[in-house]
Design an enzyme around this catalytic site. Sequence first.
Site, PDB file in Angstrom:
ATOM      1  N   VAL A 130      32.155  76.298  78.231  1.00  0.00           N
ATOM      2  CA  VAL A 130      31.961  75.512  77.012  1.00  0.00           C
ATOM      3  C   VAL A 130      33.102  74.524  76.803  1.00  0.00           C
ATOM      4  O   VAL A 130      32.969  73.568  76.049  1.00  0.00           O
ATOM      5  CB  VAL A 130      31.825  76.401  75.750  1.00  0.00           C
ATOM      6  CG1 VAL A 130      30.523  77.162  75.773  1.00  0.00           C
ATOM      7  CG2 VAL A 130      32.994  77.378  75.623  1.00  0.00           C
ATOM      8  N   ALA A 133      40.282  73.058  80.116  1.00  0.00           N
ATOM      9  CA  ALA A 133      41.561  72.366  79.969  1.00  0.00           C
ATOM     10  C   ALA A 133      42.386  72.569  81.240  1.00  0.00           C
ATOM     11  O   ALA A 133      41.894  73.139  82.215  1.00  0.00           O
ATOM     12  CB  ALA A 133      42.294  72.897  78.735  1.00  0.00           C
ATOM     13  N   SER A 134      43.627  72.116  81.224  1.00  0.00           N
ATOM     14  CA  SER A 134      44.402  72.141  82.466  1.00  0.00           C
ATOM     15  C   SER A 134      44.800  73.558  82.877  1.00  0.00           C
ATOM     16  O   SER A 134      44.989  73.822  84.057  1.00  0.00           O
ATOM     17  CB  SER A 134      45.640  71.262  82.333  1.00  0.00           C
ATOM     18  OG  SER A 134      46.444  71.699  81.270  1.00  0.00           O
ATOM     19  N   ASP A 287      48.809  75.570  66.548  1.00  0.00           N
ATOM     20  CA  ASP A 287      47.944  74.591  67.214  1.00  0.00           C
ATOM     21  C   ASP A 287      46.663  74.416  66.399  1.00  0.00           C
ATOM     22  O   ASP A 287      45.564  74.557  66.910  1.00  0.00           O
ATOM     23  CB  ASP A 287      47.636  75.106  68.632  1.00  0.00           C
ATOM     24  CG  ASP A 287      47.263  73.985  69.585  1.00  0.00           C
ATOM     25  OD1 ASP A 287      47.362  72.809  69.188  1.00  0.00           O
ATOM     26  OD2 ASP A 287      46.867  74.287  70.725  1.00  0.00           O
TER      27      ASP A 287
HETATM   28  N1  LIG Z   1      36.225  83.068  70.191  1.00  0.00           N
HETATM   29  C1  LIG Z   1      35.606  81.906  70.404  1.00  0.00           C
HETATM   30  N2  LIG Z   1      34.383  81.675  69.874  1.00  0.00           N
HETATM   31  C2  LIG Z   1      33.747  80.501  70.078  1.00  0.00           C
HETATM   32  N3  LIG Z   1      34.245  79.491  70.807  1.00  0.00           N
HETATM   33  C3  LIG Z   1      35.459  79.650  71.347  1.00  0.00           C
HETATM   34  C4  LIG Z   1      36.196  80.855  71.187  1.00  0.00           C
HETATM   35  N4  LIG Z   1      37.372  80.721  71.834  1.00  0.00           N
HETATM   36  C5  LIG Z   1      37.352  79.493  72.401  1.00  0.00           C
HETATM   37  N5  LIG Z   1      36.211  78.841  72.117  1.00  0.00           N
HETATM   38  C6  LIG Z   1      35.820  77.483  72.538  1.00  0.00           C
HETATM   39  O1  LIG Z   1      36.513  77.127  73.710  1.00  0.00           O
HETATM   40  C7  LIG Z   1      37.385  76.036  73.476  1.00  0.00           C
HETATM   41  C8  LIG Z   1      38.653  76.198  74.286  1.00  0.00           C
HETATM   42  O2  LIG Z   1      39.305  77.404  73.934  1.00  0.00           O
HETATM   43  P1  LIG Z   1      40.820  77.399  73.476  1.00  0.00           P
HETATM   44  O3  LIG Z   1      41.225  78.799  73.245  1.00  0.00           O
HETATM   45  O4  LIG Z   1      40.979  76.440  72.367  1.00  0.00           O
HETATM   46  O5  LIG Z   1      41.526  76.880  74.803  1.00  0.00           O
HETATM   47  P2  LIG Z   1      42.488  75.647  75.073  1.00  0.00           P
HETATM   48  O6  LIG Z   1      43.852  76.240  75.058  1.00  0.00           O
HETATM   49  O7  LIG Z   1      42.068  75.195  76.397  1.00  0.00           O
HETATM   50  O8  LIG Z   1      42.292  74.643  73.992  1.00  0.00           O
HETATM   51  C9  LIG Z   1      37.589  76.015  71.977  1.00  0.00           C
HETATM   52  O9  LIG Z   1      37.904  74.736  71.511  1.00  0.00           O
HETATM   53  C10 LIG Z   1      36.247  76.501  71.484  1.00  0.00           C
HETATM   54  O10 LIG Z   1      35.314  75.444  71.461  1.00  0.00           O
HETATM   55 MG   LIG Z   2      42.077  74.738  71.936  1.00  0.00          MG
END
Ligand SMILES: Nc1ncnc2c1ncn2[C@@H]1O[C@H](COP(=O)(O)OP(=O)(O)O)[C@@H](O)[C@H]1O
Ligand SMILES: [Mg+2]
Length: 501
Positions: A130, A133-134, A287
């Site tokens: 979904v 990222a890097s 963040d």
């Molecule tokens: N618990 C969750 N429920 C729903 N979507 C999630 C969840 N965790 C992450 N995501 C989706 O995945 C994306 C990337 O996860 P995230 O933890 O923000 O990683 P990054 O550090 O790459 O930003 C989030 O912006 C969100 O859209």
């Molecule tokens: Mg994020």
Amino acid sequence: MDIAAFARLLAAGWTLIRADALLPRELDPALPPGTRALAGFLRLFAGRAARQGRPGERLARALERLGPVAIKLGQVLSTRADVFGAAFADDLSRLKDRLPPFPDDQARAEIERELGRPVAELFPIFGGAVAAASLAQAHEAVMADGRRVAVKVLRPGVERRVADDSRTLLLAARLIEGLVPAARRLEPVAFVATVIRALQLELDMRFEAAGAAEMAEVMARDGYMRAPGVIWDGVAKRVLTLEWVGGAPLSDPATLELPGLDRQALADNVIRAFLAQALDHGVFHADLHEGNLFVVAPAELTAVDFGIVGRLGPRERRYLAEILYGFLTRDYARVAEVHFEAGYVPAHHDRDAFAQALRAVGEPVFGRAANQVSMSRLLTQLFEITALFEMRLRPELVLLQKTMVTVEGVARRLCPDHDLWAAADPVVRRWIARELSPVARVRELADEAVRALRAIARLAEAETAPPVVVEPVAAPGFAWFAAGAAVAGAAFVLAWALSQA
Ligand SMILES: Nc1ncnc2c1ncn2[C@@H]1O[C@H](COP(=O)(O)OP(=O)(O)O)[C@@H](O)[C@H]1O
Ligand SMILES: [Mg+2]
């Protein structure tokens, strides 16, 4: 000499030169003639990308291309508006950490290796990425018991990449420290070492899982914001499983038009959640941009992404509450005092001149209508001005200020005429009432007295007891009785004095 690191450094230098981001033309007037000539020469190699955008934007684009370590470096540099100026820091903070996803098969293989069980058994339904990222990417999945989850998986080989690029960055910092005396004051090697350290922690999903669990606990105490639960069976060094967060992503403009959404209350919740985390609990989600926030109407807010958690010790929390309160009440002398008390500003500076500088920060900000007051701008300017007084900023406070800029941006986009101070007011006042009330002062003084008396008791024991044997059970005796009596007496006298005041 690390030849590989040197080669990578040259390649990175080339990328920066192509973007005119190494010695950008905007810097020319400030450069000595020799360096300016060199910069002019290098600019002959600049590519088309060098023509568009401000220096911060060009650097951001170049860093995005250079991979996770460079991206992290950019994110950290973007927090130093006090060093590089607000415009540059702001451009740099827009740096994007989005990449094409790696194939699902690889994600499955990673999960099986890490969790030691087949994916089909753990997650009967395992969807595509979904977000990517890097460092990692996230998948949507359903567990055998029907729970919907998000599974975050580190990029294959990312540790190796980060290790290689870290050595390159360290080499660059050493060269800069050795060759550019003017840069030594900024301690490039130490700075780069902290960046690398932060990144190493982000490469361990168990650490992020612990951050998520801790933040969920902290958030539950106030009710302004929530965090998804951690599924510990699905956690390993390279894999993190969290409950799926339903709700609409705040990064989607359509979310703001959801029926029944109370944008004012949401904006209040964002501000209060952040301040309560920082002030009351000393630990905050660092963040909090829209991409990490999800909403359910009317005003329910859930955060994801616990890679960066900020921490404030009691001193920093107190400093923060006191300056917010001091500015709120326009007591600049008090705000100045707080800076000296905390030892942030060296004692040889003039307190009155410092208070005057604070007035210069506070008055224009508070002269405006309440809904135009920006708390983060206040902090940014405060930190800019305090640099003139050799104030050494604690990194925790820099992270806090950066997060505050983000949080305010979110609140303003939710509700353009949002009154930040009104939102912050109950949290700040609650803190002041609790921590700086006469009762709290007595408690604090009593604590100090106990500490002092303990030290005395220890001295007394050291004199009477034989030096080697330390019997924790049999120790205290008279010294403790005296200490207890003295503290009780002091607390009583103070309480009495305060009740008379
Ligand atoms: N618990 C969750 N429920 C729903 N979507 C999630 C969840 N965790 C992450 N995501 C989706 O995945 C994306 C990337 O996860 P995230 O933890 O923000 O990683 P990054 O550090 O790459 O930003 C989030 O912006 C969100 O859209
Ligand atoms: Mg994020």
